[in-house]
Write an enzyme that holds these catalytic residues in place. Sequence first.
Site, mmCIF file in Angstrom:
data_model
loop_
_atom_site.group_PDB
_atom_site.id
_atom_site.type_symbol
_atom_site.label_atom_id
_atom_site.label_comp_id
_atom_site.label_asym_id
_atom_site.label_seq_id
_atom_site.Cartn_x
_atom_site.Cartn_y
_atom_site.Cartn_z
ATOM 1 N N TRP A 21 0.842 -1.201 0.000
ATOM 2 C CA TRP A 21 0.000 0.000 0.000
ATOM 3 C C TRP A 21 0.876 1.250 0.000
ATOM 4 O O TRP A 21 0.660 2.188 -0.776
ATOM 5 C CB TRP A 21 -0.936 -0.011 1.209
ATOM 6 N N ASP A 52 1.976 -8.810 -1.458
ATOM 7 C CA ASP A 52 0.551 -8.484 -1.497
ATOM 8 C C ASP A 52 0.372 -7.071 -2.020
ATOM 9 O O ASP A 52 0.997 -6.122 -1.539
ATOM 10 C CB ASP A 52 -0.053 -8.594 -0.089
ATOM 11 N N TYR A 57 -4.043 0.675 -4.647
ATOM 12 C CA TYR A 57 -2.841 1.239 -4.041
ATOM 13 C C TYR A 57 -2.119 2.130 -5.060
ATOM 14 O O TYR A 57 -1.345 1.670 -5.889
ATOM 15 C CB TYR A 57 -1.897 0.134 -3.569
ATOM 16 N N GLN A 175 -8.235 -11.765 4.710
ATOM 17 C CA GLN A 175 -7.231 -10.762 5.100
ATOM 18 C C GLN A 175 -7.896 -9.659 5.916
ATOM 19 O O GLN A 175 -8.502 -8.744 5.363
ATOM 20 C CB GLN A 175 -6.536 -10.167 3.865
ATOM 21 N N TYR A 203 -3.261 -7.559 7.818
ATOM 22 C CA TYR A 203 -2.614 -6.297 7.456
ATOM 23 C C TYR A 203 -2.676 -5.339 8.632
ATOM 24 O O TYR A 203 -3.445 -5.527 9.580
ATOM 25 C CB TYR A 203 -3.244 -5.689 6.206
ATOM 26 N N LYS A 214 7.976 5.752 16.644
ATOM 27 C CA LYS A 214 8.686 6.879 16.037
ATOM 28 C C LYS A 214 7.928 8.203 16.129
ATOM 29 O O LYS A 214 8.424 9.228 15.665
ATOM 30 C CB LYS A 214 8.993 6.554 14.574
#
Length: 326
Positions: A21, A52, A57, A175, A203, A214
């Site tokens: 993605w 995948d 995307y 998924q 996912y 982060k």
Amino acid sequence: MEYTSLPGLNKRVSRIGLGTWVIGGWMWGGSEEKEAIAAIEAAVDAGISFLDTAPVYGFGRAEEIVGKALRRIGRDRVVLATKAGLEWNDQEEIRRNSSPERLRKEIDGSLRRLGVDSIDLYQIHWPDARVPIEATAQALLSFQAEGKIRALGVSNYSPSQMEAWRKVAPLHTDQPPYNLFERGIERDLLPYCRANGIGVVTYGVLCRGLLTGKFSADHSFAEGDLRRIDPKFQGDAFRRYLAAVDDFRPLAQAHGCTLAQFAARWALQQPGISVVLWGARRPTQILEGAKISPSPLSDRDLGEIDRILKRRIPEPIGPEFMAPAL
């Protein structure tokens, strides 16, 4: 690298898969093609064999980049998965469409962009309430009979929707989203898949980067970034989730791994999970995912994780905001 088998496929696959993605760039601040191809090559060289992707995307861009990478690394080195069932207009507005006519258009487009004769795992991206599930399943059966796809999968389907599918066609995988912060599938979906021999490819294991550690509370996301509309990244909720991430740090350090690796290790050892997708658009990002230790977390670790979540996130926020329009 750990490997497993997925129903409907005669190849073993890596339990860490590369999710693309972010490679498509859309809703993730863009991506650089040369670096993205290098990331795919690095993933395969590190033993990651499951790729995948999806047409949506980057509106075809991710599939095109994957196709270019496949021509360099060799089609036979990977198990290739893509999706169908979403369409968009010139304003990049997404809606669901799993009609047989739309799927016929999509399969041919994906094969062309990927530069392959067949796709190992073809998945319906989101359920479409306007189209009978049985009609969608029959369309994929026809693609399988034509040799265009091998295994049949779905994404974001509920157990009842999978049950309707299985009345007319085999279902090899589902998924869903799954990570330390989004565990809704544990209630019914994971037990259903375990009971019916359906592989689970998850996912969002890093929860849109939240589980990398982060970010700080004052982090600003660029216009168009998915996290600007994710309620987890807003106000007090963001601070609560960041506090939980900080509480996970000592556990990750005790295992000699990064927070991201710790989050993926947790997901990999949950009952019923076959493959965990790790999103990356640069080689360094995917190599971090390829180095996850096979050593499981202890019962003590798992108990401490649950205590942190109960204390910091008493009312979890799900991933429902990502669902495209009906």
